[in-house]
Design a protein around this motif. Structure first.
Motif, PDB file in Angstrom:
ATOM      1  N   ILE A  80       0.838  -1.206   0.000  1.00 34.27           N
ATOM      2  CA  ILE A  80       0.000   0.000   0.000  1.00 34.27           C
ATOM      3  C   ILE A  80       0.868   1.250   0.000  1.00 34.27           C
ATOM      4  O   ILE A  80       0.597   2.231  -0.718  1.00 34.27           O
ATOM      5  N   GLN A  81       1.947   1.223   0.783  1.00 33.79           N
ATOM      6  CA  GLN A  81       2.838   2.385   0.809  1.00 33.79           C
ATOM      7  C   GLN A  81       3.487   2.616  -0.565  1.00 33.79           C
ATOM      8  O   GLN A  81       3.595   3.753  -1.040  1.00 33.79           O
ATOM      9  N   GLN A  82       3.904   1.507  -1.217  1.00 33.87           N
ATOM     10  CA  GLN A  82       4.542   1.637  -2.539  1.00 33.87           C
ATOM     11  C   GLN A  82       3.552   2.200  -3.551  1.00 33.87           C
ATOM     12  O   GLN A  82       3.887   3.053  -4.374  1.00 33.87           O
ATOM     13  N   ARG A  83       2.308   1.699  -3.502  1.00 35.83           N
ATOM     14  CA  ARG A  83       1.285   2.199  -4.433  1.00 35.83           C
ATOM     15  C   ARG A  83       0.998   3.675  -4.178  1.00 35.83           C
ATOM     16  O   ARG A  83       0.831   4.461  -5.112  1.00 35.83           O
ATOM     17  N   GLU A  84       0.947   4.034  -2.926  1.00 34.80           N
ATOM     18  CA  GLU A  84       0.705   5.436  -2.604  1.00 34.80           C
ATOM     19  C   GLU A  84       1.839   6.315  -3.128  1.00 34.80           C
ATOM     20  O   GLU A  84       1.609   7.416  -3.653  1.00 34.80           O
ATOM     21  N   LYS A  85       3.078   5.769  -3.015  1.00 34.46           N
ATOM     22  CA  LYS A  85       4.228   6.516  -3.511  1.00 34.46           C
ATOM     23  C   LYS A  85       4.134   6.715  -5.020  1.00 34.46           C
ATOM     24  O   LYS A  85       4.355   7.810  -5.548  1.00 34.46           O
ATOM     25  N   LYS A  86       3.768   5.625  -5.756  1.00 36.99           N
ATOM     26  CA  LYS A  86       3.622   5.721  -7.211  1.00 36.99           C
ATOM     27  C   LYS A  86       2.516   6.692  -7.576  1.00 36.99           C
ATOM     28  O   LYS A  86       2.640   7.461  -8.533  1.00 36.99           O
ATOM     29  N   MET A  87       1.412   6.655  -6.827  1.00 32.95           N
ATOM     30  CA  MET A  87       0.310   7.576  -7.107  1.00 32.95           C
ATOM     31  C   MET A  87       0.734   9.016  -6.894  1.00 32.95           C
ATOM     32  O   MET A  87       0.378   9.916  -7.677  1.00 32.95           O
ATOM     33  N   GLN A  88       1.543   9.238  -5.856  1.00 32.59           N
ATOM     34  CA  GLN A  88       2.029  10.593  -5.612  1.00 32.59           C
ATOM     35  C   GLN A  88       2.933  11.063  -6.763  1.00 32.59           C
ATOM     36  O   GLN A  88       2.834  12.207  -7.220  1.00 32.59           O
ATOM     37  N   GLU A  89       3.814  10.121  -7.244  1.00 38.20           N
ATOM     38  CA  GLU A  89       4.680  10.488  -8.367  1.00 38.20           C
ATOM     39  C   GLU A  89       3.853  10.786  -9.617  1.00 38.20           C
ATOM     40  O   GLU A  89       4.122  11.733 -10.353  1.00 38.20           O
ATOM     41  N   ALA A  90       2.830   9.944  -9.860  1.00 40.37           N
ATOM     42  CA  ALA A  90       1.970  10.172 -11.027  1.00 40.37           C
ATOM     43  C   ALA A  90       1.234  11.504 -10.906  1.00 40.37           C
ATOM     44  O   ALA A  90       1.109  12.253 -11.889  1.00 40.37           O
ATOM     45  N   GLU A  91       0.758  11.803  -9.722  1.00 36.45           N
ATOM     46  CA  GLU A  91       0.076  13.092  -9.512  1.00 36.45           C
ATOM     47  C   GLU A  91       1.031  14.256  -9.776  1.00 36.45           C
ATOM     48  O   GLU A  91       0.655  15.271 -10.376  1.00 36.45           O
ATOM     49  N   LYS A  92       2.298  14.068  -9.376  1.00 39.16           N
ATOM     50  CA  LYS A  92       3.269  15.117  -9.597  1.00 39.16           C
ATOM     51  C   LYS A  92       3.514  15.327 -11.090  1.00 39.16           C
ATOM     52  O   LYS A  92       3.569  16.457 -11.573  1.00 39.16           O
ATOM     53  N   ARG A  93       3.659  14.193 -11.841  1.00 36.74           N
ATOM     54  CA  ARG A  93       3.871  14.312 -13.283  1.00 36.74           C
ATOM     55  C   ARG A  93       2.678  14.979 -13.957  1.00 36.74           C
ATOM     56  O   ARG A  93       2.829  15.811 -14.861  1.00 36.74           O
ATOM     57  N   ILE A  94       1.475  14.606 -13.525  1.00 33.54           N
ATOM     58  CA  ILE A  94       0.265  15.209 -14.111  1.00 33.54           C
ATOM     59  C   ILE A  94       0.217  16.702 -13.837  1.00 33.54           C
ATOM     60  O   ILE A  94      -0.128  17.511 -14.706  1.00 33.54           O
ATOM     61  N   LYS A  95       0.614  17.077 -12.625  1.00 35.51           N
ATOM     62  CA  LYS A  95       0.628  18.509 -12.302  1.00 35.51           C
ATOM     63  C   LYS A  95       1.648  19.260 -13.155  1.00 35.51           C
ATOM     64  O   LYS A  95       1.388  20.364 -13.651  1.00 35.51           O
TER      65      LYS A  95
END
Length: 523
Positions: A80-95
C-alpha cells in the motif's frame, strides 16, 4: 451286569464332560471381563494423551497462523505504501504536465492575439494598396490617352506593332544562334563520331574465325580408307550421292578431305562419316540411312543454335523461320569470317553505338543480327543479299526500321531512319577489325611489327611489344643507358615517330618501362 456297568460308566463320563465345559466357560468369562476392563483403561489413557497432544498442536497452529497473519499484514502495508508513492509520483507528473499545458495555452493565446493584429494590419495595407492601384490605373489611362493623341495610334495598334518588331528581332537573333550552333556541330561532328566508333571498337571484341571450303576428316589408320571406298568404289559413290560432297581419298596419311562450297552439306558428310566409321557397318543402304539421320540432326541443331543466339542477345518475338535462318548462319562464312559470329558482333557493336546516341538498343541489336540473313538462302537467288534479307524480314513481320536497315546496309535502298547508318557502320567495323578477314590479317600483323620496329630503332631499347590489337606499345629500356628523365623523353620521341611515319587506326599508347636488376651468384 457288565453292560449296565458300561452304560453307567459312559453316563458318568458324559456328566463329567458337561461339568468340565461349564467350569471352563465360567473361567473364560472371568478372563474376558478382565481383558475388557484392561482395554477400557488403556483406551482412556490413550484418549487423555491424544487430548493433550491435540491441545498442543492446536496452540502451535494458532501461533503459526498468527505469525502468518502478521507477516501478510506487514507485506500488505508495504504494498500500500509503494502504491501510494507511485500515485504521488503520477500526480506530480500530471501537475507538471498541467503547468506546461497552461504555459503553452498562454503562449498560444498571445500568438493568436499577435496574428489577429497582423491580419488587421494586412487588411489595412491591402485597402491602401487597392486604393493606390486604382489611382495608378487612372493615371495610366490618362497617359495612354495623351500618348494616343500625340502619336495618332491607338493602344492596340501600338502594341501590335511592338510585338511584330520584337518577333522580327527575336527571329533574326534565333537564326544567328542556330547558325552558330550548326557550325559548332559541324566542327565537332566528325570528332564525336570517331570517339563513338573508337569506344565501340574497344568495348566489343570477338575471336578470329577463318573458314574455307575443305574439311579434314581424321581416321585412325589408312585401313579405314579401303572400307570407306568400298568394293569397286560403291560406298564412296553412295556417300557422295547422298551428301552432295566430294570425298577425296589420297595419299595424305590418316586423313580424308571433304570438299564442298556448302558448309552445311560438308558438316553432314563429316558427321555421317564419323558415325559410319564408329559403327563399322559401311554399305550403301546404311550410308543413306545414316546421312538422312544426320541431316535431321543438323536441322534440329540449326534451330537450337538460332534459339540460343537470340536468347544470348536478348532478342524476343523472332519468327521461327528467321530463327532457323539465324541458325544456318553458323555454317556460312563471308570473306573467311563466320557469318553467325560476324552477325552477333555487328549486333553488339550496333547496340553499343545506339546506346551512345540515345536510340533504341533492342531494335539496333535485332537489325544487326538479321542484316546478313540474305546470305543463307536454301535456293540460289539473283537478288543481292541485302534486298533478299529485306524481303524476308518484311515477310515475317519485322519492324520497318529493321527492314530498312537490312536493305540499306550496302546502299541498295535509301536510308529512312537513323538505325540504318548505324548498322552500315557496325558492319564495316566488324569486317575491318584486325584479324576478322583474310585480306586484312597480313596488313594487321605487319602494322604490329612496324610499331615494334619503330620502338626498337631507338638507342637503349631492349625490347618492345605491341598489345591490345596495336592500341598500346610497351617498351622495355636498359636501366644503364636510359634514366628516368630520358624515359619520358623516349616515350615522346617514339610517339612522334609513329605519328609521322606509320598509319594506324585510333590511337596508340606508348608505355616505357625501366627497371634496375642486380644479379649475383652464390657458389
Amino acid at each position: 451286569m457288565d453292560l449296565i456297568t458300561i452304560i453307567i460308566g459312559m453316563v458318568c463320563l458324559g456328566i463329567g464332560a458337561v461339568l468340565g465345559f461349564v467350569f471352563s466357560k465360567s473361567s473364560l468369562n472371568s478372563k474376558a471381563k478382565f481383558i475388557i476392563n484392561d482395554a477400557k483403561k488403556n483406551a482412556e489413557n490413550l484418549i487423555e494423551k491424544a487430548t493433550v497432544q491435540a491441545e498442543a498442536v492446536k496452540k502451535e497452529k494458532h501461533l503459526q497462523a498468527k505469525e502468518k497473519f502478521l507477516e501478510l499484514k506487514s507485506q500488505h502495508d508495504a504494498d500500500i505504501q509503494q502504491r501510494e508513492k507511485k500515485m504521488q509520483e503520477a500526480e506530480k507528473r500530471i501537475k507538471d504536465k498541467e503547468h506546461k499545458l497552461n504555459d503553452e495555452l498562454s503562449k498560444t493565446g498571445k500568438l493568436e492575439k499577435d496574428l489577429d493584429r497582423q491580419i488587421a494590419d494586412y487588411g489595412k495595407k491591402h485597402e491602401i494598396l487597392e486604393r493606390k492601384q486604382q489611382e495608378l490605373d487612372t493615371i495610366t489611362a490618362q497617359k495612354v490617352e495623351i500618348l494616343e493623341k500625340i502619336s495618332g495610334y491607338s493602344a492596340e495598334d501600338a502594341k501590335r506593332e511592338l510585338v511584330e518588331a520584337m518577333k522580327a528581332e527575336a527571329k533574326t537573333k534565333a537564326q544567328a544562334h542556330v547558325q552558330s550552333i550548326m557550325e559548332e556541330a559541324n566542327l565537332n561532328a566528325k570528332q564525336e563520331a570517331k570517339k563513338i566508333v573508337i569506344q565501340t571498337i574497344q568495348r566489343i571484341g570477338t575471336e578470329q574465325a577463318i573458314e574455307n571450303s575443305v574439311s579434314v576428316f581424321n581416321i585412325e589408320s589408312d585401313e579405314v580408307k579401303g572400307r570407306i571406298i568400298g568394293r569397286e568404289g560403291r560406298n564412296i559413290r553412295a556417300l557422295e550421292a547422298a551428301t552432295g560432297v566430294e570425298i577425296i581419298v589420297d595419299d595424305t596419311p590418316e586423313a580424308i578431305l571433304l570438299s564442298c562450297f556448302d558448309p552445311v552439306r560438308r558438316e553432314i558428310a563429316r558427321l555421317s562419316l564419323h558415325r559410319l566409321v564408329t559403327d563399322g557397318r559401311i554399305h550403301p543402304a546404311r550410308i543413306e540411312e545414316v546421312v538422312e539421320k544426320t541431316r535431321k540432326h543438323i536441322e534440329e541443331e540449326i534451330i537450337e543454335v538460332g534459339k540460343r543466339t537470340i536468347i544470348d542477345l536478348g532478342i524476343h518475338g523472332l519468327h521461327p523461320e528467321l530463327v532457323k535462318i539465324v541458325g544456318r548462319m553458323k555454317y556460312r562464312s563471308s570473306y573467311g569470317q563466320n557469318l553467325l559470329q560476324h552477325s552477333r558482333e555487328v549486333a553488339n557493336i550496333a547496340a553499343t553505338m545506339a546506346a551512345e546516341l540515345g536510340l533504341n538498343v533492342k531494335l539496333a541489336k535485332r537489325a544487326g543480327l538479321l542484316h546478313d540473313i540474305g546470305k543463307v538462302p536454301e535456293q540460289e537467288s539473283e537478288l543481292p543479299h541485302a534486298l533478299l534479307g529485306m524481303q524476308w524480314a518484311e515477310k515475317f513481320g519485322e519492324n520497318p526500321e529493321v527492314v530498312n536497315a537490312i536493305g540499306a546496309h550496302h546502299d541498295e535502298v535509301e536510308m529512312t531512319s537513323l538505325l540504318s547508318p548505324i548498322i552500315q557502320v557496325a558492319d564495316g567495323i566488324s569486317g575491318a577489325r584486325p584479324g576478322a578477314r583474310r585480306q586484312v590479317l597480313e596488313s594487321y600483323i605487319q602494322r604490329l611489327k612496324d610499331l615494334e620496329a619503330a620502338a626498337l630503332s631507338f638507342d637503349g631499347v631492349s625490347s618492345a611489344y605491341a598489345i591490345q590489337a596495336g592500341r598500346e606499345l610497351r617498351v622495355m629500356v636498359e636501366s644503364g643507358k636510359v634514366n628516368d628523365e630520358q624515359s619520358a623523353q623516349l616515350s615522346y620521341d617514339i610517339s612522334e615517330k609513329i605519328q609521322n611515319e606509320l598509319t594506324y587506326p585510333g590511337q596508340v599508347r606508348i608505355t616505357v618501362i625501366r627497371e634496375t636488376r642486380a644479379v649475383n651468384i652464390a657458389r
